[in-house]
Scaffold this motif. Structure first.
Motif, PDB file in Angstrom:
ATOM      1  N   MET A 136     -40.849  28.310 -70.927  1.00  0.00           N
ATOM      2  CA  MET A 136     -39.545  27.649 -70.883  1.00  0.00           C
ATOM      3  C   MET A 136     -38.389  28.631 -70.828  1.00  0.00           C
ATOM      4  O   MET A 136     -38.528  29.794 -71.193  1.00  0.00           O
ATOM      5  N   TYR A 137     -37.269  28.102 -70.383  1.00  0.00           N
ATOM      6  CA  TYR A 137     -35.977  28.790 -70.400  1.00  0.00           C
ATOM      7  C   TYR A 137     -35.094  28.008 -71.354  1.00  0.00           C
ATOM      8  O   TYR A 137     -35.249  26.791 -71.503  1.00  0.00           O
TER       9      TYR A 137
ATOM     10  N   VAL B 109     -33.382  23.140 -73.076  1.00  0.00           N
ATOM     11  CA  VAL B 109     -34.561  23.841 -72.580  1.00  0.00           C
ATOM     12  C   VAL B 109     -35.021  23.251 -71.253  1.00  0.00           C
ATOM     13  O   VAL B 109     -34.853  22.057 -70.999  1.00  0.00           O
ATOM     14  N   ILE B 110     -35.560  24.120 -70.428  1.00  0.00           N
ATOM     15  CA  ILE B 110     -36.240  23.723 -69.201  1.00  0.00           C
ATOM     16  C   ILE B 110     -37.679  24.168 -69.405  1.00  0.00           C
ATOM     17  O   ILE B 110     -37.966  25.374 -69.451  1.00  0.00           O
ATOM     18  N   VAL B 111     -38.575  23.206 -69.579  1.00  0.00           N
ATOM     19  CA  VAL B 111     -39.977  23.496 -69.859  1.00  0.00           C
ATOM     20  C   VAL B 111     -40.778  23.322 -68.574  1.00  0.00           C
ATOM     21  O   VAL B 111     -40.769  22.246 -67.969  1.00  0.00           O
ATOM     22  N   PHE B 112     -41.469  24.378 -68.167  1.00  0.00           N
ATOM     23  CA  PHE B 112     -42.333  24.354 -66.989  1.00  0.00           C
ATOM     24  C   PHE B 112     -43.775  24.236 -67.460  1.00  0.00           C
ATOM     25  O   PHE B 112     -44.222  25.058 -68.263  1.00  0.00           O
ATOM     26  N   ILE B 113     -44.482  23.245 -66.957  1.00  0.00           N
ATOM     27  CA  ILE B 113     -45.881  23.053 -67.312  1.00  0.00           C
ATOM     28  C   ILE B 113     -46.712  23.270 -66.050  1.00  0.00           C
ATOM     29  O   ILE B 113     -46.536  22.556 -65.056  1.00  0.00           O
ATOM     30  N   ARG B 114     -47.589  24.269 -66.105  1.00  0.00           N
ATOM     31  CA  ARG B 114     -48.541  24.506 -65.022  1.00  0.00           C
ATOM     32  C   ARG B 114     -49.783  23.721 -65.411  1.00  0.00           C
ATOM     33  O   ARG B 114     -50.479  24.113 -66.357  1.00  0.00           O
ATOM     34  N   LYS B 115     -50.025  22.609 -64.747  1.00  0.00           N
ATOM     35  CA  LYS B 115     -51.118  21.717 -65.150  1.00  0.00           C
ATOM     36  C   LYS B 115     -52.435  22.480 -65.251  1.00  0.00           C
ATOM     37  O   LYS B 115     -52.890  23.093 -64.302  1.00  0.00           O
ATOM     38  N   GLY B 116     -52.999  22.467 -66.471  1.00  0.00           N
ATOM     39  CA  GLY B 116     -54.255  23.148 -66.751  1.00  0.00           C
ATOM     40  C   GLY B 116     -54.122  24.642 -66.981  1.00  0.00           C
ATOM     41  O   GLY B 116     -55.098  25.329 -67.236  1.00  0.00           O
TER      42      GLY B 116
END
Length: 161
Positions: free
Chosen positions: A69-70, A57-64
């Motif tokens: 994820m992909y 998995v590639i997890v993208f976190i947009r802070k706040g």
């Protein structure tokens, strides 16, 4: 023999472009929208008979602002020791991170490699800890192990079945 090597979104939608281009587009959009991003990459596996299933998995976190994820699933049909399987998970994670690291650097995005290896010596996966840490650190990546490795221990674990 490996199968099902395509990236998709969590909702099942297949990614039509190469994952590098998809990630570049995600980072461009996030930059335009003023989001501060962090990316965590991890892999988990599950053995069923002679089949070992892997999910990266590639997890993208947009802070706040939440995250998304992909994922990519792969299957191998051969017997593996627990140590070999743990190191295979790390290799898949590092390979994915390595392919994308220049994009994260260009967009000033923090990236972590997450390894589903237990730091407690009572667990069998701990046998691979030193080698995994050496490999990840040798590649120059920031990393997390269990219990802090949510990308592999939680996200990939949920989709590996």
């Amino acid at each position: 023999m490996e199968q099902r090597n395509s990236w998709r979104r969590l909702n099942g939608m297949m990614v039509q472009t190469p994952i590098r281009e998809e990630v570049r587009q995600v980072l461009l959009t996030a930059q335009e929208q003023g989001h501060t991003m962090k990316v965590c990459i991890g892999t988990d596996s599950q053995v069923k008979g002679r089949c070992t299933k892997f999910a990266t998995v590639i997890v993208f976190i947009r802070k706040g602002k939440g995250g998304f994820m992909y994922l990519r699933k792969e299957e191998i049909y051969r017997k593996m020791s627990i140590k070999e399987r743990m190191l295979d998970e790390v290799a898949r994670t590092v390979d994915t991170a390595y392919q994308l690291t220049d994009l994260f650097t260009a967009f000033n995005v923090d990236m972590e490699v997450h390894a589903d290896i237990n730091t407690n010596p009572a667990f069998k996966s701990n046998d691979a800890l030193k080698e995994a840490m050496g490999y990840i650190m040798g590649m120059g990546f920031s990393f997390r192990m269990k219990p802090d490795a949510f990308a592999s221990s939680s996200c990939a674990n949920k989709v590996v079945q």
